[in-house]
Scaffold this motif. Structure first.
Motif, mmCIF file in Angstrom:
data_model
loop_
_atom_site.group_PDB
_atom_site.id
_atom_site.type_symbol
_atom_site.label_atom_id
_atom_site.label_comp_id
_atom_site.label_asym_id
_atom_site.label_seq_id
_atom_site.Cartn_x
_atom_site.Cartn_y
_atom_site.Cartn_z
ATOM 1 N N MET A 1 16.133 -5.184 12.592
ATOM 2 C CA MET A 1 16.492 -4.503 11.332
ATOM 3 C C MET A 1 15.159 -3.653 10.895
ATOM 4 S SD MET A 1 19.084 -4.825 8.790
ATOM 5 C CE MET A 1 19.112 -3.568 7.431
ATOM 6 N N LYS A 2 14.023 -4.587 11.022
ATOM 7 C CA LYS A 2 12.817 -4.053 10.453
ATOM 8 C C LYS A 2 12.371 -3.032 11.219
ATOM 9 C CE LYS A 2 10.608 -6.613 7.711
ATOM 10 N NZ LYS A 2 9.330 -7.332 7.321
ATOM 11 N N GLU A 3 12.560 -3.129 12.428
ATOM 12 C CA GLU A 3 12.122 -2.316 13.427
ATOM 13 C C GLU A 3 12.605 -0.800 13.515
ATOM 14 O OE1 GLU A 3 9.464 -5.138 14.201
ATOM 15 O OE2 GLU A 3 9.221 -3.204 15.236
ATOM 16 N N SER A 4 13.929 -0.865 13.240
ATOM 17 C CA SER A 4 14.480 0.317 13.444
ATOM 18 C C SER A 4 15.133 1.475 12.093
ATOM 19 C CB SER A 4 16.003 0.281 14.076
ATOM 20 O OG SER A 4 16.735 -0.766 13.295
ATOM 21 N N THR A 5 14.622 0.595 10.858
ATOM 22 C CA THR A 5 14.830 1.402 9.750
ATOM 23 C C THR A 5 13.555 1.467 9.093
ATOM 24 O OG1 THR A 5 15.153 -0.412 8.183
ATOM 25 C CG2 THR A 5 16.994 0.362 9.509
ATOM 26 N N SER A 6 13.538 2.330 8.073
ATOM 27 C CA SER A 6 12.196 2.172 7.344
ATOM 28 C C SER A 6 12.028 1.166 6.160
ATOM 29 C CB SER A 6 12.074 3.586 6.236
ATOM 30 O OG SER A 6 13.147 3.695 5.653
ATOM 31 N N ILE A 7 13.061 0.116 6.162
ATOM 32 C CA ILE A 7 13.065 -0.956 5.147
ATOM 33 C C ILE A 7 11.914 -1.800 5.527
ATOM 34 C CG2 ILE A 7 14.451 -2.943 4.320
ATOM 35 C CD1 ILE A 7 16.930 -1.219 5.207
ATOM 36 N N LYS A 8 11.184 -1.978 4.459
ATOM 37 C CA LYS A 8 9.754 -2.758 4.921
ATOM 38 C C LYS A 8 9.950 -4.190 4.421
ATOM 39 C CE LYS A 8 6.631 0.991 4.287
ATOM 40 N NZ LYS A 8 6.464 1.816 3.153
ATOM 41 N N SER A 9 10.972 -4.532 3.418
ATOM 42 C CA SER A 9 11.020 -5.926 2.919
ATOM 43 C C SER A 9 12.350 -6.687 3.278
ATOM 44 C CB SER A 9 10.941 -5.795 1.437
ATOM 45 O OG SER A 9 9.873 -5.090 0.745
ATOM 46 N N TYR A 10 12.076 -7.787 3.683
ATOM 47 C CA TYR A 10 13.234 -8.816 3.861
ATOM 48 C C TYR A 10 14.216 -8.701 2.654
ATOM 49 C CZ TYR A 10 11.742 -11.210 8.109
ATOM 50 O OH TYR A 10 11.583 -11.500 9.325
ATOM 51 N N TRP A 11 13.582 -8.714 1.491
ATOM 52 C CA TRP A 11 14.740 -8.876 0.394
ATOM 53 C C TRP A 11 15.462 -7.627 0.027
ATOM 54 C CZ3 TRP A 11 15.357 -5.993 -3.932
ATOM 55 C CH2 TRP A 11 14.392 -4.984 -4.408
ATOM 56 N N LEU A 12 15.116 -6.458 0.331
ATOM 57 C CA LEU A 12 16.002 -5.327 0.436
ATOM 58 C C LEU A 12 16.793 -5.275 1.656
ATOM 59 C CD1 LEU A 12 16.059 -2.651 -1.227
ATOM 60 C CD2 LEU A 12 14.543 -1.734 0.467
ATOM 61 N N ALA A 13 16.281 -5.683 2.787
ATOM 62 C CA ALA A 13 17.269 -5.913 3.971
ATOM 63 C C ALA A 13 18.599 -6.717 3.369
ATOM 64 C CB ALA A 13 16.639 -6.288 4.995
ATOM 65 N N ASP B 1 6.325 -14.556 -14.396
ATOM 66 C CA ASP B 1 4.929 -13.977 -14.679
ATOM 67 C C ASP B 1 4.280 -14.700 -13.394
ATOM 68 O OD1 ASP B 1 2.524 -13.239 -15.384
ATOM 69 O OD2 ASP B 1 2.326 -14.607 -16.831
ATOM 70 N N TYR B 2 4.753 -14.139 -12.181
ATOM 71 C CA TYR B 2 4.145 -14.846 -10.780
ATOM 72 C C TYR B 2 3.083 -14.349 -10.442
ATOM 73 C CZ TYR B 2 3.903 -16.904 -6.275
ATOM 74 O OH TYR B 2 3.837 -17.271 -5.082
ATOM 75 N N PRO B 3 1.700 -15.104 -10.412
ATOM 76 C CA PRO B 3 0.534 -14.321 -10.065
ATOM 77 C C PRO B 3 0.602 -13.473 -8.796
ATOM 78 C CG PRO B 3 0.375 -16.779 -9.941
ATOM 79 C CD PRO B 3 1.700 -16.607 -10.273
ATOM 80 N N TYR B 4 1.272 -13.625 -7.929
ATOM 81 C CA TYR B 4 1.326 -13.056 -6.490
ATOM 82 C C TYR B 4 2.324 -12.311 -6.410
ATOM 83 C CZ TYR B 4 -1.648 -17.247 -6.481
ATOM 84 O OH TYR B 4 -2.356 -18.307 -6.763
ATOM 85 N N GLU B 5 2.821 -11.321 -7.421
ATOM 86 C CA GLU B 5 3.922 -10.526 -7.465
ATOM 87 C C GLU B 5 3.289 -9.152 -6.820
ATOM 88 O OE1 GLU B 5 6.830 -9.852 -8.262
ATOM 89 O OE2 GLU B 5 6.694 -7.704 -8.050
ATOM 90 N N GLY B 6 4.264 -8.659 -5.954
ATOM 91 C CA GLY B 6 3.592 -7.275 -5.359
ATOM 92 C C GLY B 6 3.213 -7.409 -4.049
ATOM 93 N N ILE B 7 3.464 -8.347 -2.970
ATOM 94 C CA ILE B 7 2.991 -8.224 -1.699
ATOM 95 C C ILE B 7 3.864 -7.694 -0.859
ATOM 96 C CG2 ILE B 7 0.871 -9.549 -2.025
ATOM 97 C CD1 ILE B 7 2.845 -11.905 -1.224
ATOM 98 N N TYR B 8 4.669 -6.793 -1.203
ATOM 99 C CA TYR B 8 5.967 -6.281 -0.395
ATOM 100 C C TYR B 8 5.304 -5.563 0.921
ATOM 101 C CZ TYR B 8 8.007 -6.733 -4.657
ATOM 102 O OH TYR B 8 8.414 -7.319 -6.014
ATOM 103 N N ASP B 9 4.203 -5.003 0.736
ATOM 104 C CA ASP B 9 3.823 -4.247 2.006
ATOM 105 C C ASP B 9 3.234 -5.123 3.090
ATOM 106 O OD1 ASP B 9 1.981 -4.209 0.070
ATOM 107 O OD2 ASP B 9 1.145 -2.212 0.203
ATOM 108 N N ILE B 10 3.249 -6.316 3.072
ATOM 109 C CA ILE B 10 2.782 -7.295 4.050
ATOM 110 C C ILE B 10 4.181 -7.769 4.561
ATOM 111 C CG2 ILE B 10 1.861 -9.275 4.616
ATOM 112 C CD1 ILE B 10 -0.793 -8.276 3.131
ATOM 113 N N SER B 11 4.398 -7.408 5.932
ATOM 114 C CA SER B 11 5.473 -7.815 6.454
ATOM 115 C C SER B 11 5.254 -9.027 7.249
ATOM 116 C CB SER B 11 6.449 -6.809 7.122
ATOM 117 O OG SER B 11 5.444 -6.285 8.465
#
Ligand SMILES: [Zn+2]
Length: 391
Positions: free
Chosen positions: A1-13, A117-127
């Motif tokens: 799934m992640k290889e064949s589309t531009s979807i970078k995050s599991y959650w979006l998938a 208020d999670y301190p590590y919010e926003g690491i979506y571009d690490i797959s």
């Protein structure tokens, strides 16, 4: 799934899958369960929705199910918010974003009264995926680096729980960006090998007396961290990679300048570093050193601590004065052992003092000329290495 589309995050998938299969759990029913779950503020980490929350290497089946349901519900919210059904557009809209505000909005919409208020919010571009190298491990890739991480069963190690793993990714990602920007500011930054992509291999060993616990092989772009000082050394090592030329043989001078600039780099991104052996979590290495002196109970140790305290230094974790302690520590050791031996024995405090001196009295550009071997020490500073050290 992640290889064949531009979807970078599991959650979006997962959000897209949940919608496509129109699974039998109705949205209302799902949201009630989620509201119940997130009403406990301690559970908020899952709403970070990092890839790590979908891996059985790091989470229980139940936690993964919560992550999937959250993804489905938040996706539904996000689509309405962005007013589009286009997957590529939705994926683009998430790039390098902090979604704290939107997540709070979503929580309120399902009836949760607690704040996210999670301190590590926003690491979506690490797959993140499952490691091939380690039996229990993960592999990951981000903007500046790839990672192989061995996960630990023993929770005295750093890489033993999902939150620490996320904390590492967050600090590494943001720290690397800031380090890159601060090196890029030098007028002669084109001399630096900033295009190198780091390959981190993290396999903690229980060797707490190993000072920094990492090493960098610039010829392979490889950074190996084999101690528990993961957060302390990850950006120090990255500075080695981004500043030093490939060299067969290194002189003392090369080693000094290499370490100095690595210490300089780490200081620029101090907020993303820290010491993570269990008892001294989140603190400076020099604080650990000071604590070791406290327990060593020798005359010299006592003297250093007394001098530090009488100069106004605190031994409270949060008030520890790094610079003051370092100054006294170095000074005392020179007095005791003489400059030459003291330098051999206690390198890192010296590296740090020395680079601060050079950058203040000369410039970062001058240091870069020497580190990258474009000029000799004499050409740059008008003095030889020994003369400079006497300062
Ligand atoms: Zn180093």
């Amino acid at each position: 799934m992640k290889e064949s589309t531009s979807i970078k995050s599991y959650w979006l998938a997962y959000g897209i899958i949940a919608e496509a299969i129109n699974d039998e759990k109705s949205m209302d029913h799902r949201n009630k369960e989620l509201a119940n779950y997130y009403e406990n503020a301690e559970n908020m980490g899952i709403l970070g929705l990092a890839d790590t929350r979908f891996l059985s290497q790091l989470c229980t089946e139940e936690e993964i199910q919560i992550a999937r349901d959250t993804a489905a519900s938040f996706y539904d919210y996000w689509k309405r918010k962005q007013k589009t059904e286009d997957i590529n557009e939705l994926s683009e809209s998430l790039n390098e974003r902090d979604l704290t505000e939107e997540k709070n909005d979503w929580l309120a919409s399902i009836g949760v009264t607690k704040q996210y208020d999670y301190p590590y919010e926003g690491i979506y571009d690490i797959s993140v995926g499952v490691s091939h190298q380690y039996e229990k491990g993960i592999t990951a890739s981000g903007k500046y680096a790839d990672y192989e991480i061995k996960l630990q069963e023993d929770n005295t190690y750093f890489m033993s729980n999902v939150e620490n793993v996320e904390r590492f990714f967050y600090n590494n990602q943001h720290g690397a960006q800031k380090l890159y920007d601060s090196l890029k500011k030098a007028d002669n930054s084109d001399l630096l090998p900033l295009e190198r992509r780091a390959k981190y291999r993290i396999e903690e060993q229980n060797n707490i007396y190993q000072v920094l616990g990492g090493e960098t092989d610039v010829s392979k772009s490889e950074i190996i961290i084999d101690s528990s000082y993961v957060l302390y050394c990850h950006l120090h090592e990255l500075t080695h990679l981004w500043t030093q030329p490939e060299q067969e043989e290194k002189t003392t001078e090369d080693i000094w300048f290499g370490e100095e600039i690595a210490c300089y780099g780490a200081l620029q991104v101090e907020e993303y570093c820290g010491v993570d052996i269990k008892s001294y979590k989140d603190v400076d290495y020099f604080f650990v050193l000071a604590k070791m002196l406290e327990s060593a109970d020798t005359e010299e140790a006592k003297k250093i601590l007394e001098l530090y305290k009488s100069a106004g230094g605190s031994m409270e974790e949060k008030e520890f004065n790094h610079t003051l302690f370092n100054d006294i520590y170095v000074h005392e050791n020179i007095e005791k052992y003489g400059l030459e031996i003291a330098i051999q024995n206690y390198n890192y405090p010296y590296y740090e003092l020395f680079i601060n001196y050079l950058v203040e009295n000369y410039s970062l550009e001058d240091v870069i000329e020497v580190v990258t071997k474009h000029q000799t020490v004499e050409e740059t500073f008008g003095k030889n290495f020994e003369e400079l050290q006497q300062k």
